[in-house]
Design an enzyme around this catalytic site. Structure first.
Site, mmCIF file in Angstrom:
data_model
loop_
_atom_site.group_PDB
_atom_site.id
_atom_site.type_symbol
_atom_site.label_atom_id
_atom_site.label_comp_id
_atom_site.label_asym_id
_atom_site.label_seq_id
_atom_site.Cartn_x
_atom_site.Cartn_y
_atom_site.Cartn_z
ATOM 1 N N GLU A 223 0.869 -1.176 0.000
ATOM 2 C CA GLU A 223 0.000 0.000 0.000
ATOM 3 C C GLU A 223 0.905 1.224 0.000
ATOM 4 O OE1 GLU A 223 -3.063 -0.191 -0.505
ATOM 5 O OE2 GLU A 223 -3.438 -2.306 -0.140
ATOM 6 N N CYS A 257 -1.722 9.414 2.302
ATOM 7 C CA CYS A 257 -1.181 8.895 1.038
ATOM 8 C C CYS A 257 -2.148 9.051 -0.127
ATOM 9 C CB CYS A 257 -0.778 7.433 1.186
ATOM 10 S SG CYS A 257 -2.141 6.337 1.656
#
Length: 522
Positions: A223, A257
């Site tokens: 991720e 993010c």
């Protein structure tokens, strides 16, 4: 504002092989496989989080300057809701599945898919959401029946200490371990054999982990981040876009993010967008962001210096914000007007409260730039009418997308989340968290009475090929020009699809086929 950083008690590197071997050995005792064991561990994890929520919130405040609202909603509540969702759905997820789309002749093999745990897994967490992005995948690993080793981020040391306390005081210590440390300890962990590695963080470290995992053919879920574009067309609701995108950059001081890394704005609405953003800023923070707990701080000096360097090297013009204080790791939400996609603010993911704005002539140019800057971002945020946003979704790849919003697609407990290309691989959240740590094992059970029918598969093969083909090979429903032709047999077999009656019809056809094949094959 920032508290002093405690010295984490790092795990001895020499002890790491023994820790991993112990957890692996426990997996092979099958202790974690029964559903009731998994449920008990999830329930205990839930209460461990509840009992330590104040300590975790305080640790988030110490490490990131994260206020009460963000700590509870974005970290603690997200975790507890994830755990409850796993508890409420685990029995359904773990059930064997009847295999689909099996040829009639093979139905008699009773094909099914079993959900087996992968084994012993490693979960490495990041610093920006140090609770959420460690505990949520961990809940999926528990639900799937694995043993696990957790590696919290050393950059959020206060949270790491509390996380270890939660795990050690509430869960089965033979099945789940916490390893503390930095690069040397993480390197020692990667030297061990794992059945899955789950990593959340940056591309550089993600690449290192993927290379190391490849040496032992270990599957990974990565991720990662990405230079995520937001696009605002002239037909967008400009006030809405400004409010929502500003929110996307102030949460966690922009250390998210999936927040937009840059915004491509149609020149016709540029001035309006800037004005609406300034208005929203005054509404959100009437007394500024410096002295409020509703705006966090950059995690450490290294990251603060990185962001300052990006600002210093940019040729853009500051339109809003710009105040910085190294002693407090403070950076004010800052909007910068840039004129090139090669500007330093677009070269890398900012991962901070920086909002570069690049004007474009039209949607064609916006889509071209988005694909040139980073063709596999983690998130995409188009604002416009349906035709325009649909085109953006069609022509720009991304791990996920939120239409006419900031990164809300990544804030849903039940919806799969993950990247594509160099923004990551694999996904989790909801049932996807269970699937992430599960092996879907195909199983058939061949009755002994089928042996007469199966003789055609044994040597000698002379004259048997046609018989074998007749047992289940599909036939095309189209001609050489690609045109679909009508098939009465296919139509009859599809009647009642998905219904109990349809299932009975198809089962009866299977038995008839079996009788016919048995007579045909002798």
């Amino acid at each position: 504002m920032m508290a002093s950083v405690p010295q984490l008690k790092f795990t001895s590197k020499d002890s790491i092989p023994g820790i991993v071997n112990g957890v692996r050995s426990i997996f092979h005792t099958h202790k974690t496989k029964p559903l009731e064991f998994r449920l008990v561990q999830l329930r205990k994890l839930y209460w461990g989080m509840i009992d330590n929520q104040d300590a975790l919130a305080a640790a988030c405040k110490q490490d990131l300057g994260k206020g009460h609202f963000e700590a509870y909603l974005g970290e603690l509540d997200f975790c507890t809701q994830t755990i409850l969702y796993c508890c409420n759905n685990l029995e359904k997820w773990a059930k064997d599945e009847t295999a689909k789309d099996i040829p009639l002749a093979n139905k008699l093999l009773f094909p099914k898919i079993r959900k087996d745990p992968l084994g012993c897994v490693l979960i490495i967490g990041p610093y920006n959401f140090p609770v959420n992005l460690l505990i949520c995948p961990f809940a999926g690993a528990i639900a799937a029946g694995n043993t696990a080793v957790l590696k919290p981020s050393e950059n959020a040391p206060n949270v790491a200490v509390v996380i270890q306390k939660v795990i050690e005081e509430n869960l089965d210590s033979s099945c789940y371990k916490v390893v503390q440390g930095a690069v040397p300890e993480t390197t020692a962990l990667l030297e061990q054999k794992w059945d899955k590695i789950f990593y959340t963080g940056g591309v550089t470290v993600g690449t290192i982990i993927a290379k190391k995992a490849a040496e032992t053919l270990t599957p990974v879920t990565l991720e990662l981040g990405g230079r995520n574009p937001a696009i605002i067309t002239k037909n967008a609701d400009i006030r809405l876009a400004a409010r929502r995108l500003l929110w996307g950059k102030i949460v966690n001081a922009g250390q998210v993010c999936i927040s937009q890394n840059y915004t491509l704005v149609d020149k016709e609405v540029l001035d309006q967008f800037v004005a609406e953003t300034k208005t929203a800023m005054k509404e959100y923070y009437p007394n500024g962001t410096r002295n409020t707990e509703d705006f966090g701080r950059i995690i450490n000096d290294r990251q603060w210096q990185r962001l300052k360097k990006m600002m210093d090297e940019s040729k853009g013009k500051i339109l809003m914000g710009g105040e910085m204080d190294e002693s407090d790791k403070y950076i004010e939400p800052t909007m910068i007007l840039i004129d090139s996609q090669t500007d330093s603010l677009l070269a890398d993911e900012s991962f901070g409260p920086l909002m570069p704005i690049l004007p474009v002539n039209n949607l064609d140019e916006a889509i071209r730039i988005a694909n040139e800057v980073h063709d596999t971002p983690l998130g995409l945020y188009p604002f416009g009418n349906k035709k325009e946003t649909d085109r953006c979704l069609r022509e720009i790849r991304s791990g996920g997308a939120s239409v006419n919003d900031a990164w809300m697609h990544g804030a849903l407990v039940t919806m799969p989340f993950g990247g594509i290309g160099d923004s990551g691989q694999g996904n989790y959240r909801g049932q996807a968290s269970f699937d992430c740590f599960t092996h879907r094992r195909s199983i058939i059970s061949t009755p002994s009475w089928l042996e007469g029918m199966l003789n055609a598969r044994y040597p000698p093969y002379d004259g048997k090929l046609a018989k074998m083909r007749s047992m289940g090979q599909a036939k095309p429903n189209f001609d050489r020009d690609g045109k679909v032709s009508f098939s009465l047999v296919s139509y009859v077999l599809s009647l009642g699809a998905g219904s109990k009656t349809g299932g009975l019809i198809r089962y009866a056809l299977v038995l008839l086929a079996a009788l016919g094949l048995r007579q045909y094959l002798g």
